[in-house]
Each structure stands twice: as structure tokens, then as C-alpha cells.
Design a protein around this motif. Sequence first.
Motif, PDB file in Angstrom:
ATOM      1  N   ASN A   1      18.645  23.085 107.431  1.00 32.23           N
ATOM      2  CA  ASN A   1      19.952  23.031 108.044  1.00 32.23           C
ATOM      3  C   ASN A   1      20.150  23.598 109.347  1.00 32.23           C
ATOM      4  OD1 ASN A   1      22.910  23.128 106.963  1.00 32.23           O
ATOM      5  ND2 ASN A   1      22.581  25.345 108.121  1.00 32.23           N
ATOM      6  N   GLN A   2      19.005  24.299 109.715  1.00 36.53           N
ATOM      7  CA  GLN A   2      18.980  24.924 111.130  1.00 36.53           C
ATOM      8  C   GLN A   2      18.622  23.612 112.199  1.00 36.53           C
ATOM      9  OE1 GLN A   2      21.064  27.607 110.638  1.00 36.53           O
ATOM     10  NE2 GLN A   2      19.900  27.984 112.825  1.00 36.53           N
ATOM     11  N   VAL A   3      17.789  22.703 111.555  1.00 35.85           N
ATOM     12  CA  VAL A   3      17.430  21.504 112.572  1.00 35.85           C
ATOM     13  C   VAL A   3      18.433  20.961 113.492  1.00 35.85           C
ATOM     14  CG1 VAL A   3      16.169  19.498 112.739  1.00 35.85           C
ATOM     15  CG2 VAL A   3      15.384  21.358 111.185  1.00 35.85           C
ATOM     16  N   PRO A   4      19.291  20.462 112.601  1.00 42.58           N
ATOM     17  CA  PRO A   4      20.509  19.623 113.681  1.00 42.58           C
ATOM     18  C   PRO A   4      21.394  20.893 114.480  1.00 42.58           C
ATOM     19  CG  PRO A   4      20.870  19.234 111.279  1.00 42.58           C
ATOM     20  CD  PRO A   4      19.849  20.244 111.304  1.00 42.58           C
TER      21      PRO A   4
ATOM     22  N   GLY B   1      20.864  19.084  99.553  1.00 37.34           N
ATOM     23  CA  GLY B   1      19.352  19.157  99.764  1.00 37.34           C
ATOM     24  C   GLY B   1      18.623  17.645 100.081  1.00 37.34           C
ATOM     25  N   LEU B   2      19.152  16.617  99.102  1.00 33.62           N
ATOM     26  CA  LEU B   2      18.671  15.229  99.381  1.00 33.62           C
ATOM     27  C   LEU B   2      18.992  14.705 100.477  1.00 33.62           C
ATOM     28  CD1 LEU B   2      19.096  13.903  95.698  1.00 33.62           C
ATOM     29  CD2 LEU B   2      17.083  14.384  96.873  1.00 33.62           C
ATOM     30  N   PHE B   3      20.358  14.995 100.968  1.00 36.74           N
ATOM     31  CA  PHE B   3      20.843  14.410 102.337  1.00 36.74           C
ATOM     32  C   PHE B   3      20.202  14.860 103.357  1.00 36.74           C
ATOM     33  CE2 PHE B   3      23.534  14.815 106.057  1.00 36.74           C
ATOM     34  CZ  PHE B   3      24.336  13.633 105.853  1.00 36.74           C
ATOM     35  N   LEU B   4      19.747  16.248 103.281  1.00 34.78           N
ATOM     36  CA  LEU B   4      18.950  16.713 104.440  1.00 34.78           C
ATOM     37  C   LEU B   4      17.673  16.246 104.539  1.00 34.78           C
ATOM     38  CD1 LEU B   4      20.138  20.673 104.417  1.00 34.78           C
ATOM     39  CD2 LEU B   4      20.410  18.791 105.959  1.00 34.78           C
ATOM     40  N   VAL B   5      16.847  16.177 103.427  1.00 31.94           N
ATOM     41  CA  VAL B   5      15.598  15.351 103.266  1.00 31.94           C
ATOM     42  C   VAL B   5      15.576  14.103 103.804  1.00 31.94           C
ATOM     43  CG1 VAL B   5      13.804  14.607 102.037  1.00 31.94           C
ATOM     44  CG2 VAL B   5      14.766  16.991 101.461  1.00 31.94           C
ATOM     45  N   CYS B   6      16.637  13.360 103.611  1.00 28.62           N
ATOM     46  CA  CYS B   6      16.757  11.730 103.892  1.00 28.62           C
ATOM     47  C   CYS B   6      17.120  11.620 105.486  1.00 28.62           C
ATOM     48  CB  CYS B   6      17.699  11.151 103.088  1.00 28.62           C
ATOM     49  SG  CYS B   6      17.137  10.924 101.276  1.00 28.62           S
ATOM     50  N   PHE B   7      18.070  12.248 105.864  1.00 24.15           N
ATOM     51  CA  PHE B   7      18.714  12.281 107.387  1.00 24.15           C
ATOM     52  C   PHE B   7      18.320  13.303 108.084  1.00 24.15           C
ATOM     53  CE2 PHE B   7      21.400   9.970 104.388  1.00 24.15           C
ATOM     54  CZ  PHE B   7      20.679   8.788 104.592  1.00 24.15           C
ATOM     55  N   VAL B   8      17.418  14.348 107.938  1.00 23.28           N
ATOM     56  CA  VAL B   8      17.200  15.387 108.941  1.00 23.28           C
ATOM     57  C   VAL B   8      15.643  15.636 108.900  1.00 23.28           C
ATOM     58  CG1 VAL B   8      17.139  17.516 109.809  1.00 23.28           C
ATOM     59  CG2 VAL B   8      19.244  16.576 108.774  1.00 23.28           C
TER      60      VAL B   8
ATOM     61  N   ILE C   1      14.639  28.115 100.847  1.00 20.42           N
ATOM     62  CA  ILE C   1      13.621  27.905 102.053  1.00 20.42           C
ATOM     63  C   ILE C   1      13.901  26.548 102.646  1.00 20.42           C
ATOM     64  CG2 ILE C   1      11.330  27.697 102.642  1.00 20.42           C
ATOM     65  CD1 ILE C   1      10.780  29.969 100.384  1.00 20.42           C
ATOM     66  N   VAL C   2      13.997  25.661 101.724  1.00 17.23           N
ATOM     67  CA  VAL C   2      13.977  24.232 102.233  1.00 17.23           C
ATOM     68  C   VAL C   2      15.401  23.993 102.842  1.00 17.23           C
ATOM     69  CG1 VAL C   2      13.740  21.874 101.712  1.00 17.23           C
ATOM     70  CG2 VAL C   2      12.401  23.555 100.466  1.00 17.23           C
ATOM     71  N   VAL C   3      16.438  23.978 102.047  1.00 22.72           N
ATOM     72  CA  VAL C   3      17.749  23.632 102.698  1.00 22.72           C
ATOM     73  C   VAL C   3      17.948  24.764 103.848  1.00 22.72           C
ATOM     74  CG1 VAL C   3      20.259  23.351 102.025  1.00 22.72           C
ATOM     75  CG2 VAL C   3      18.475  22.810 100.187  1.00 22.72           C
ATOM     76  N   GLY C   4      17.853  25.900 103.839  1.00 22.86           N
ATOM     77  CA  GLY C   4      18.010  26.959 104.653  1.00 22.86           C
ATOM     78  C   GLY C   4      17.424  26.463 106.152  1.00 22.86           C
ATOM     79  N   ALA C   5      16.289  26.068 105.800  1.00 19.67           N
ATOM     80  CA  ALA C   5      15.401  25.612 107.107  1.00 19.67           C
ATOM     81  C   ALA C   5      16.103  24.245 107.581  1.00 19.67           C
ATOM     82  CB  ALA C   5      14.017  25.501 106.838  1.00 19.67           C
TER      83      ALA C   5
END
Lengths: 267, 260
Positions: free
Chosen positions: B98-101, A16-23, B92-96
Motif C-alpha cells: 500500500n505504501q508503494v504508490p 491484496g490481490l489488486f495490489l499484487v496484480c497492479f502494484v 505485512i504484505v498489504v501494508g507494505a
Amino acid sequence: MGKIRFSRAQLCIPYGLFLVCFVFAPLVVIIYYAFTNGQGQFTLENLTSFFSSPNTIGTLAYSFGIAVVTTGVCLLLAYPVAYILARSSYRHKSVILMIFVMPMWINFTLRITALKEVLTIIEGNLSFHPFLNTVIGMTYDFLPFMILPIYTTLIKLDGSLLEAAADLGADALQTFLKVTLPLSVPGIISGIVMVFLPSMTNYVVLDMLYNSTYIMGSLIGAYFSAYDWHNGSMIALILLVIILLFTLFTNRYSDSDAGSRGGVFGA
Amino acid sequence: MKKVCAAFLGLMILLMYLPILILAVYSFTDSANIGAIHGFSLQNYVTLFTKPELREMIVGTLFLAFLSAMISTLLGTLGAMGVFYSKRFGNIVVGALNQVPVVNAEVVTAFSLCVLLIGVCGVDKSSFISLLIGHVVLESPFVYLSVVPKLKQMDNSLYEAALDLGASPAMALRRVILPQIFPGVISGFALAVTLSLDDYFITSYTKPATFDTISTYVVNATRGSQTNIKTALWALSTIIFVVVIVVVAMMNMAEKNKNN
């Protein structure tokens, strides 16, 4: 050994942190850059300059055209392949499918190199037919991504529906148009998603075939190498909006299967 | 009709493979252009394995692919497990995110990451950090997506049973849940490796100037005029083609053995 109590849900914290920082953060940054100028002041100039410059608008339209034609050609070639294979009685269907999707795993720059050598023999100078060659190159590159999802939906199709249609008096064509085709729409949509966006932005194919940069992806590249991050961000943002609209539209129809890119590996 | 169908499939396979096969044939000659008839030669293969810059480029590509795939597999698998057990936030947060890339164009992913890392955070590209992060951003969402279905198929009562029988949550996770989702983890890893090997856009935006992967090297080589490099890449393409065939054949055989 001290035991740390943790809940299983906490396992997603690193990712989750990784996604917040780099996505997530990069998206915020390009939105910020897109609406500011070099002095950090809010401006709409990047937006207006995109829509007032014939070069950028022309590139957008041209890229859109390439993407539409490439997607159409891929669909026309991939659907019969997937259909014949899915409905056939070949004993080694999975092996034949593998042969069709195997090019996915050969580095695409090397495949385009091979295509370029062959096309050069046939046509001579590739820049004489830029549109045609771009579509050939992109189709060559992306065809497996269209075949796979269509095949996956067609193979799951309940055969008894086709028998029922035949029993009720439909001929082969009617069965196809009224039963098979509508039921394969999710696969078609997945395929379109896999092909349309890459063919709008993949500037390497054009660049390698005949050194052209007339496509959306290269615009970003050009601004990037010129360190003009504000205009570059605006183009990235515009592409992002197109992608968002496209995804919202296609999500309503598409299969919920995990990314078709990984479908083959799925055990 | 059957014959027409088979012929169509055959023709499509031929068209898809013809360029690669022609290149493979010419990689064994001393010709610099296809079309001309030339003698047999292994010079391209010798160049490929003896020229230091080519060797470094291949080793670097493989190293990057496996390293980034391992990190992505770890992150993506943990993420999928965590999201599976979390109620709202994670789902919700991680799932959404995750779809972005997954849906985003690679150019946009690459550009936005680059603006953040280099423009805002001041990361030095030559440190390889931006390259590694870029590849993990590209790969981990696909690992996540290949693990999630396995979690959904899993029998959840086995975990509860393990806890009742005295296993710690960590042990139950390792001994009960992990084996059940393992096929998904492996296919996620394999997918991550192939994504990294095939990537051009993320790499070209985030890599150090002196480092090349196969993709960036090939694109630069097509602009250049060194014919011995160009034809050595034909040899590389042939080797990759053979490796892919072998791997696919092995996967098929393993699948068959499992079914028997």
C-alpha cells in the motif's frame, strides 16, 4: 439464505490481490525489462548507457538541483507561515489554514496556466530564465504540501515546554532553536518528502511553462513514446532506487501520521 | 511584531491566489491575453458550455473521478478492515504494498503499470480499462490510509457485544463497525475524487488517445494556438476555484455544527 462463514481478515483479499496484480507485478516487470534487451537476453547495457550518456546524467543532476532548490524555497516560505499560524491567537486558525491548503484542490495544470500568464507579463519569454521559472512554478505548485505537515506538528507542540524553556532563562531565539525547531523535525521531513520527489519528476510544470523536457520524468516519457521500454524501465528503476533510499532515510525521522496529503480531510 | 506576522501571512495568501484571481477577472473579458484592458464579455463561459469537446472532457473527467473513487473506496476500506484483523500475512504484505504508490513518483507508477498492462498483458488502451485501473491504483492507498486510523480508534468490544447479542458477523460488520469508521471512509472518498481530478501522469500514460481529462486537455491546449480554447479554460479555472471555495466553506460549516 445460505450463510457463508468468513473471517474478518479475509476482507483484505480483494485489495491484496489488486495490489499484487497492479502494484507488485509492474515493479517486477520493470526490473525484468531494465536488465534485458529487445531479444529478452540479460544485459547491463541499459544501466551502463544511462551512466555513460551525458544527456541522462546531466538530466539527473539538473533534476536533483531543481528538487533541492525547490524544497529549500518551499521550506523557507512554509515554515514561517506554519509557525506564525500555529503560535498565533487568531480565532479562525482552521479557516486560515484552509485558505493556505485550498490550492491543492484546484487542478494543478490550471494553476500553472494562471502562473504562466502572470509570469509572461512580468518576464516576457519564460525560457530565458529556465531554472528560476521552474523553481517558481514548482514552489507555486507544491507549497501547500509543505505548509500542512509542518503546521500539524507545530500545533501539537506542548505549550508548557516553551514556558519551561522561558522559565529556565532561554530567550525567544534560544527557545525556538533548542525546543520548537527540533520538535518540528518530523513535520519538516514529511514536507520534504511531499515536495522533493514530485519536484524531481514533475515534467509538466517545465513543459507548460516553456516547453522544456530537461527533467527526469520526461526521460521516461520520451522512451515510452518511442516504445523503448528497456531503457525506460531502467530510468524508472533508477528513480525507484532513489525513492527507496530517500524513504528509508526519512522514515527514521518522520511522523507516522497518515499521508499528509489527506491530513485536511481527516475528521 | 504581530502586524508583521499578519502582513506576511497576507502577502503569502496574495501571492498564492493572485494568478488565479487575475485569470478569473480576465475570464469575464473578450481579451486573449492578460494585461490588456478589454470590455466585459461572457463569451468564454458560453464557449465552455457549448463546445462539445469541452463539455465531453469535463463530463468524462467527473465520471472517471467518481467511478474510480467509488471502486477505490470499496477496495481500500475492505483492505484496511481485513488488514486490521489479520495477523501476519495481511499486515505485512498489504501494508507494505500500500505504501508503494504513496511514496512512488507518479511517473514511475504510470510507466510501470503501462508496461505491465500494455506491454505484457496486451490490454487495449482504448478500452478505458487501463485508465480505470491506473486511477484506482493511485487512489485506493490513500483511502486505506484514511480508514486505518479510524479502525485503531474503534472500541473493539462493541463488535464482540453485537455477536453475543446474536448478530451475524456480516451484520455486526455492517451495523457496528462500518458506522464507526464511516468518517474515515468519507474522507477517503473525497480524497480519492480530488486525486483523480488533479492527476496528469497516470492519465496521460493509460488513457485512450481520443479521451482527455481536464489535466491532459489543459496541457495539450497550452501547446496549441487556439485562443478561444485557451480563454475558455480560464473560465473553467474560475468555476473550479468557486466550486472549491463553496465545498471548503460547506465542510467548515458542517464541522462547526458537529462541534456545537
